[in-house]
Design a protein around this motif. Sequence first.
Motif, mmCIF file in Angstrom:
data_model
loop_
_atom_site.group_PDB
_atom_site.id
_atom_site.type_symbol
_atom_site.label_atom_id
_atom_site.label_comp_id
_atom_site.label_asym_id
_atom_site.label_seq_id
_atom_site.Cartn_x
_atom_site.Cartn_y
_atom_site.Cartn_z
ATOM 1 N N THR A 134 0.849 -1.185 0.000
ATOM 2 C CA THR A 134 0.000 0.000 0.000
ATOM 3 C C THR A 134 0.887 1.238 0.000
ATOM 4 O O THR A 134 2.055 1.175 0.397
ATOM 5 N N ILE A 135 0.341 2.360 -0.435
ATOM 6 C CA ILE A 135 1.045 3.640 -0.412
ATOM 7 C C ILE A 135 0.237 4.595 0.449
ATOM 8 O O ILE A 135 -0.915 4.903 0.136
ATOM 9 N N ASN A 136 0.827 5.012 1.577
ATOM 10 C CA ASN A 136 0.123 5.872 2.541
ATOM 11 C C ASN A 136 -1.218 5.271 2.954
ATOM 12 O O ASN A 136 -2.224 5.968 3.066
ATOM 13 N N GLY A 137 -1.214 3.946 3.133
ATOM 14 C CA GLY A 137 -2.401 3.259 3.582
ATOM 15 C C GLY A 137 -3.388 2.923 2.482
ATOM 16 O O GLY A 137 -4.387 2.240 2.742
ATOM 17 N N ARG A 138 -3.121 3.361 1.283
ATOM 18 C CA ARG A 138 -4.053 3.122 0.176
ATOM 19 C C ARG A 138 -3.750 1.794 -0.502
ATOM 20 O O ARG A 138 -2.624 1.551 -0.934
ATOM 21 N N ARG A 139 -4.765 0.963 -0.615
ATOM 22 C CA ARG A 139 -4.623 -0.324 -1.294
ATOM 23 C C ARG A 139 -5.183 -0.212 -2.713
ATOM 24 O O ARG A 139 -6.155 0.503 -2.941
ATOM 25 N N PHE A 140 -4.567 -0.907 -3.638
ATOM 26 C CA PHE A 140 -4.939 -0.817 -5.039
ATOM 27 C C PHE A 140 -5.638 -2.104 -5.490
ATOM 28 O O PHE A 140 -5.682 -3.092 -4.768
ATOM 29 N N ALA A 141 -6.177 -2.077 -6.702
ATOM 30 C CA ALA A 141 -6.991 -3.192 -7.178
ATOM 31 C C ALA A 141 -6.166 -4.443 -7.471
ATOM 32 O O ALA A 141 -6.653 -5.566 -7.314
ATOM 33 N N LEU A 142 -4.920 -4.259 -7.895
ATOM 34 C CA LEU A 142 -4.122 -5.389 -8.373
ATOM 35 C C LEU A 142 -2.641 -5.063 -8.203
ATOM 36 O O LEU A 142 -2.245 -3.899 -8.218
ATOM 37 N N GLU A 143 -1.850 -6.117 -8.019
ATOM 38 C CA GLU A 143 -0.400 -5.960 -7.960
ATOM 39 C C GLU A 143 0.253 -7.123 -8.692
ATOM 40 O O GLU A 143 -0.067 -8.290 -8.431
ATOM 41 N N ALA A 144 1.140 -6.804 -9.621
ATOM 42 C CA ALA A 144 1.910 -7.816 -10.342
ATOM 43 C C ALA A 144 3.291 -7.931 -9.721
ATOM 44 O O ALA A 144 3.890 -6.916 -9.343
ATOM 45 N N LEU A 161 1.701 -1.715 -9.440
ATOM 46 C CA LEU A 161 0.388 -1.483 -8.843
ATOM 47 C C LEU A 161 -0.598 -1.008 -9.905
ATOM 48 O O LEU A 161 -0.221 -0.298 -10.839
ATOM 49 N N TYR A 162 -1.883 -1.385 -9.730
ATOM 50 C CA TYR A 162 -2.914 -1.046 -10.708
ATOM 51 C C TYR A 162 -4.157 -0.497 -10.013
ATOM 52 O O TYR A 162 -4.627 -1.062 -9.027
ATOM 53 N N ASN A 163 -4.688 0.587 -10.570
ATOM 54 C CA ASN A 163 -6.005 1.104 -10.216
ATOM 55 C C ASN A 163 -7.030 0.607 -11.231
ATOM 56 O O ASN A 163 -6.677 0.271 -12.364
ATOM 57 N N ILE A 164 -8.302 0.608 -10.863
ATOM 58 C CA ILE A 164 -9.364 0.304 -11.818
ATOM 59 C C ILE A 164 -9.462 1.440 -12.835
ATOM 60 O O ILE A 164 -9.471 2.626 -12.481
ATOM 61 N N GLY A 165 -9.504 1.067 -14.107
ATOM 62 C CA GLY A 165 -9.572 2.058 -15.181
ATOM 63 C C GLY A 165 -9.571 1.362 -16.528
ATOM 64 O O GLY A 165 -10.264 0.356 -16.718
ATOM 65 N N GLN A 166 -8.778 1.883 -17.445
ATOM 66 C CA GLN A 166 -8.672 1.281 -18.767
ATOM 67 C C GLN A 166 -8.004 -0.093 -18.690
ATOM 68 O O GLN A 166 -7.185 -0.344 -17.796
ATOM 69 N N PRO A 167 -8.335 -1.010 -19.612
ATOM 70 C CA PRO A 167 -7.718 -2.343 -19.604
ATOM 71 C C PRO A 167 -6.202 -2.269 -19.717
ATOM 72 O O PRO A 167 -5.650 -1.394 -20.385
ATOM 73 N N ASP A 168 -5.536 -3.189 -19.036
ATOM 74 C CA ASP A 168 -4.079 -3.297 -19.136
ATOM 75 C C ASP A 168 -3.718 -4.042 -20.410
ATOM 76 O O ASP A 168 -4.289 -5.106 -20.707
ATOM 77 N N TYR A 169 -2.750 -3.520 -21.136
ATOM 78 C CA TYR A 169 -2.404 -4.078 -22.444
ATOM 79 C C TYR A 169 -1.886 -5.518 -22.323
ATOM 80 O O TYR A 169 -2.323 -6.416 -23.046
ATOM 81 N N PHE A 170 -0.971 -5.750 -21.393
ATOM 82 C CA PHE A 170 -0.386 -7.087 -21.264
ATOM 83 C C PHE A 170 -1.451 -8.113 -20.899
ATOM 84 O O PHE A 170 -1.510 -9.209 -21.485
ATOM 85 N N LEU A 171 -2.305 -7.786 -19.948
ATOM 86 C CA LEU A 171 -3.364 -8.714 -19.558
ATOM 87 C C LEU A 171 -4.350 -8.947 -20.698
ATOM 88 O O LEU A 171 -4.907 -10.042 -20.826
ATOM 89 N N SER A 172 -4.557 -7.930 -21.531
ATOM 90 C CA SER A 172 -5.433 -8.100 -22.699
ATOM 91 C C SER A 172 -4.881 -9.143 -23.654
ATOM 92 O O SER A 172 -5.626 -9.947 -24.219
ATOM 93 N N ALA A 252 -4.080 -11.619 -1.151
ATOM 94 C CA ALA A 252 -3.137 -10.614 -0.679
ATOM 95 C C ALA A 252 -2.792 -10.866 0.786
ATOM 96 O O ALA A 252 -3.683 -10.922 1.643
ATOM 97 N N ARG A 253 -1.509 -10.991 1.067
ATOM 98 C CA ARG A 253 -1.056 -11.150 2.453
ATOM 99 C C ARG A 253 -1.227 -9.823 3.201
ATOM 100 O O ARG A 253 -0.982 -8.747 2.644
ATOM 101 N N PRO A 254 -1.632 -9.856 4.462
ATOM 102 C CA PRO A 254 -1.747 -8.614 5.240
ATOM 103 C C PRO A 254 -0.405 -7.892 5.370
ATOM 104 O O PRO A 254 0.664 -8.500 5.233
ATOM 105 N N LEU A 255 -0.464 -6.596 5.642
ATOM 106 C CA LEU A 255 0.742 -5.795 5.817
ATOM 107 C C LEU A 255 1.561 -6.311 6.991
ATOM 108 O O LEU A 255 1.025 -6.772 7.997
ATOM 109 N N GLN A 256 2.894 -6.194 6.855
ATOM 110 C CA GLN A 256 3.831 -6.655 7.870
ATOM 111 C C GLN A 256 4.552 -5.467 8.517
ATOM 112 O O GLN A 256 4.657 -4.397 7.926
ATOM 113 N N PRO A 257 5.053 -5.631 9.743
ATOM 114 C CA PRO A 257 5.761 -4.533 10.419
ATOM 115 C C PRO A 257 7.020 -4.127 9.659
ATOM 116 O O PRO A 257 7.720 -4.968 9.093
#
Length: 275
Positions: A134-144, A161-172, A252-257
């Motif tokens: 996460t970045i500043n506590g923000r979790r995103f839709a997907l992580e490769a 990291l990926y947000n929801i939006g336009q399709p990802d080219y590689f995954l397409s 997704a594994r929970p955040l670690q210390p």
Amino acid sequence: MEKKQSFDLLFCSSFFAFLLVLWPAMSQEVENQREFDYNTNGTRGPAHWGDIRPEWHTCRTGQMQSPIDLLNQRVRIVSHFTDLKINYSSSNATLKNRGHDIMLQWSGSAGYMEVNRSRYFLRQIHWHSPSEHTINGRRFALEAHLVHQSQTGNIAVIGILYNIGQPDYFLSTMRQHFIDISTTQRDKLLNVVNPSRLRMRSSLYYRYIGSLTVPPCSQNVLWTIVRKVRTVAPDQVNLLRVAVHDDSNTNARPLQPLNNRNVQLRIKASVEGAE
């Protein structure tokens, strides 16, 4: 005498810390993930991974575990660095269902990433949803996670990291393959797959020392998290989850210390060959 003892203690602590960073993370991620799961209330969930197998004890006892929150207050900015180079190439690959994720494993030479003149060769890519870091506590839709390994066994991972939006080219480009493996539940041999299609060029990236995020949770993994967040379509995220048939909404594994580890944000780095 007291000063000498303090100096000796400081020297030993620094020396062993130095050795720890250099010690290679030899254990790769498990190929079959069906022995554990992501149910936080179950006996095989993340809090119990370290108890399932003796060789997985680092999941419970390790002090440099991943993922972490990349909090601004923790991050030290390092500018004008050019220590990261990426040189990927097309190669044959196999698509595998590991139990909780889909992994694309290259069978030939798919290129490498180079950090401070050390080369880490690309072995595989897999996906977590939602994101693990996460970045500043923000979790995103997907992580490769692009997993690399050096000739001496050290592991380096690039996270995207990926947000929801336009399709990802590689995954397409991989869509039909994901559908096929979802239907057959068997490994699928693919023709040439070009990892450069991930298009992850960025001038900013986070860097820290962590671990694998699945058992055996091996430590001293060199993490590079691309700061530029890309986009992915909802159906692409859903297809990755449906394809594994694990009856879970997350892998997704929970955040670690953080445990006083250094986290850097590197700026104006030269990321070559990524697009």
